[in-house]
Design an enzyme around this catalytic site. Sequence first.
Site, PDB file in Angstrom:
ATOM      1  N   ASP A 112       0.864  -1.167   0.000  1.00  0.00           N
ATOM      2  CA  ASP A 112       0.000   0.000   0.000  1.00  0.00           C
ATOM      3  C   ASP A 112       0.907   1.225   0.000  1.00  0.00           C
ATOM      4  O   ASP A 112       1.676   1.445   0.949  1.00  0.00           O
ATOM      5  CB  ASP A 112      -0.895  -0.001   1.232  1.00  0.00           C
ATOM      6  CG  ASP A 112      -1.839   1.200   1.288  1.00  0.00           C
ATOM      7  OD1 ASP A 112      -1.636   2.149   0.502  1.00  0.00           O
ATOM      8  OD2 ASP A 112      -2.748   1.201   2.127  1.00  0.00           O
ATOM      9  N   LYS A 145       4.387   4.539 -21.101  1.00  0.00           N
ATOM     10  CA  LYS A 145       3.553   5.612 -21.611  1.00  0.00           C
ATOM     11  C   LYS A 145       2.145   5.460 -21.031  1.00  0.00           C
ATOM     12  O   LYS A 145       1.764   4.347 -20.632  1.00  0.00           O
ATOM     13  CB  LYS A 145       3.515   5.582 -23.127  1.00  0.00           C
ATOM     14  CG  LYS A 145       2.580   4.511 -23.729  1.00  0.00           C
ATOM     15  CD  LYS A 145       2.423   4.721 -25.199  1.00  0.00           C
ATOM     16  CE  LYS A 145       1.401   3.748 -25.780  1.00  0.00           C
ATOM     17  NZ  LYS A 145       0.010   4.072 -25.489  1.00  0.00           N
ATOM     18  N   HIS A 158       7.444   0.480 -26.782  1.00  0.00           N
ATOM     19  CA  HIS A 158       7.766  -0.874 -27.238  1.00  0.00           C
ATOM     20  C   HIS A 158       7.942  -0.958 -28.751  1.00  0.00           C
ATOM     21  O   HIS A 158       8.583  -1.884 -29.249  1.00  0.00           O
ATOM     22  CB  HIS A 158       6.696  -1.878 -26.768  1.00  0.00           C
ATOM     23  CG  HIS A 158       5.384  -1.755 -27.455  1.00  0.00           C
ATOM     24  ND1 HIS A 158       4.406  -0.880 -27.055  1.00  0.00           N
ATOM     25  CD2 HIS A 158       4.880  -2.406 -28.533  1.00  0.00           C
ATOM     26  CE1 HIS A 158       3.355  -1.004 -27.846  1.00  0.00           C
ATOM     27  NE2 HIS A 158       3.614  -1.920 -28.752  1.00  0.00           N
ATOM     28  N   LYS A 204      10.981  -3.342 -31.743  1.00  0.00           N
ATOM     29  CA  LYS A 204      10.644  -4.292 -32.810  1.00  0.00           C
ATOM     30  C   LYS A 204      11.811  -4.429 -33.784  1.00  0.00           C
ATOM     31  O   LYS A 204      12.488  -3.455 -34.121  1.00  0.00           O
ATOM     32  CB  LYS A 204       9.375  -3.840 -33.534  1.00  0.00           C
ATOM     33  CG  LYS A 204       8.138  -3.921 -32.640  1.00  0.00           C
ATOM     34  CD  LYS A 204       6.889  -3.511 -33.388  1.00  0.00           C
ATOM     35  CE  LYS A 204       5.661  -3.627 -32.483  1.00  0.00           C
ATOM     36  NZ  LYS A 204       5.364  -5.023 -32.112  1.00  0.00           N
ATOM     37  N   ASP A 229      -2.756   8.562 -27.468  1.00  0.00           N
ATOM     38  CA  ASP A 229      -2.419   7.166 -27.235  1.00  0.00           C
ATOM     39  C   ASP A 229      -1.411   6.630 -28.244  1.00  0.00           C
ATOM     40  O   ASP A 229      -0.584   5.780 -27.903  1.00  0.00           O
ATOM     41  CB  ASP A 229      -3.694   6.313 -27.287  1.00  0.00           C
ATOM     42  CG  ASP A 229      -3.462   4.884 -26.834  1.00  0.00           C
ATOM     43  OD1 ASP A 229      -2.875   4.694 -25.755  1.00  0.00           O
ATOM     44  OD2 ASP A 229      -3.863   3.961 -27.562  1.00  0.00           O
ATOM     45  N   HIS A 289       4.140   6.598 -30.522  1.00  0.00           N
ATOM     46  CA  HIS A 289       4.523   5.572 -31.495  1.00  0.00           C
ATOM     47  C   HIS A 289       4.792   6.148 -32.884  1.00  0.00           C
ATOM     48  O   HIS A 289       5.854   5.934 -33.469  1.00  0.00           O
ATOM     49  CB  HIS A 289       3.429   4.508 -31.613  1.00  0.00           C
ATOM     50  CG  HIS A 289       3.197   3.729 -30.358  1.00  0.00           C
ATOM     51  ND1 HIS A 289       4.183   3.470 -29.438  1.00  0.00           N
ATOM     52  CD2 HIS A 289       2.078   3.140 -29.874  1.00  0.00           C
ATOM     53  CE1 HIS A 289       3.687   2.764 -28.441  1.00  0.00           C
ATOM     54  NE2 HIS A 289       2.416   2.559 -28.680  1.00  0.00           N
ATOM     55  N   LYS A 315      -8.554   2.413 -34.488  1.00  0.00           N
ATOM     56  CA  LYS A 315      -9.062   1.152 -33.950  1.00  0.00           C
ATOM     57  C   LYS A 315     -10.225   0.664 -34.805  1.00  0.00           C
ATOM     58  O   LYS A 315     -10.851   1.436 -35.521  1.00  0.00           O
ATOM     59  CB  LYS A 315      -9.506   1.334 -32.495  1.00  0.00           C
ATOM     60  CG  LYS A 315      -8.339   1.556 -31.533  1.00  0.00           C
ATOM     61  CD  LYS A 315      -8.790   1.504 -30.101  1.00  0.00           C
ATOM     62  CE  LYS A 315      -7.597   1.565 -29.151  1.00  0.00           C
ATOM     63  NZ  LYS A 315      -6.706   0.387 -29.287  1.00  0.00           N
TER      64      LYS A 315
END
Length: 498
Positions: A97, A156, A186, A190, A243, A248, A347
């Site tokens: 906690d 992020k 990330h 790659k 986002d 990215h 999306k």
Amino acid sequence: MEPHPTSHVLPDSCDFTVFGGTGDLALRKLLPALYHRDLEGQLPADYRILGISMSDLDDAGWRDAVLAALTTFVAGEQLLTPVVDRFLARLYHLRLDAQNPADWDRFHALLKERAHPENAVRVFYLAVAPRLFGSICERLDEIGVVDERARVVLEKPIGHDLASAREVNEAVGRVFDESQIFRIDHYLGKESVQNLLVTRFANTFLEPLWNSRWVDHVEITVSETVGVGGRGEYYDNAGALRDMVQNHLLQLLCLVAMEPPTYVGRETVRDEKVKVLQALKPMDATAVDHDTVRGRYDAGLVDGVAVPSYADDLGYSGSRTETFVALKTEVQNWRWAGVPFYLRTGKRMDRRASEIVVVFKEPPHSMFPGAEGVTAPNRLHILVQPDEGMRLHLTAKEPGPGGYRLRPVSLDLSYAAAFDARLPDAYERLLMDVIKGNPTLFMRRDEVEAAWSWTEPILRRWAATPERPKRYPAGTTGPIAAAMLLERDGRTWQEPDQ
């Protein structure tokens, strides 16, 4: 001046602490990535993985949860019983906690429960909400576990705008030196993204063409077939620009557009990326209105399956949050002036893909009068996911007599086929770089703030206008306005079947 790098040395001992150790990121990505590195014998000989969460789990309970995750996210042939047993034996869980000093004292004691704790590299991975970054770092400092061998990893998003990003950076920076802070994206782990650096700078055939004289335009696409799922509350406060674009896509743009560094080292690459961000054409209100498109998915079909709209996923119809962004920008420097860079992400689109396309200009003169067939500009496709590789589109002559019949063909490089090996997940590379202390593929503070400085005017303009995001059916390439963004310039998005 930064010393010329040799190699980043694997430490003899390491305590890798994951705050948020029972969360989705830890179980789906971080723990499987560390397992794979253990399987390859690349982790320090003396390492421990400490999971910190609010869950009432003892060591055995967390090990069971991690074993279930490995069984789900690691291929069966990679799950070797001796390695799994060894890996699980290195796992320890502590319920903590953040407001309870006694819990921090127990964490401190756990870190000290090893031979020569002063020699161990300590990695603190903050897989928690960004609002907790500063307070966790302050607590780590208060209990005396931050020294020159400590590293902190920040997931992020780093803030939700420029002011909050600076606030996070300053809070963490009061405890950790900038060289100890690893802001992870990330995408930069790659293989195809790293190979972009090698393709550009370890070969000579592209560099003379990599400029405004020969490049017509560049497209960067990151499309997803999934909706917001269980991330609705976070996503509705973020949107696609925060986002995906701010981190990215801008990182991919930097790697395409950056100047050759003196060598690929810890600061040289990041220096050149910052220069690209600082050279991006400013987005004033007129540019935002003319050169950006935002959209939101409606109900539709994805892979033949009916899926709901964003409003249905969210359970709220009044949102103005975008799930799709397309925009046009320019890198205003000597190399790239006049070359448009088109970015899009969304999306519930028709395919899952991340791809960079460099489209070259047409030949200055047609030398084959009367030739049959069709030609197309040369294009270099850099495939980031799901199938990493490269594809170079050329014009060739069809075999046979009777004149020239021209046809576009492609030269394909699949990394999986060419190297006949499992491609490591991006987190595997990045976590090893953290343990070794190599920050090359991580974002520096000035990078993060430069990206927010460029992005923020778009957010402000969208917030100031009553227009809502344009609708697009799930399972498509996005709103029609995104296609028109290129068509008005006499161009089209390069889709995989072209």
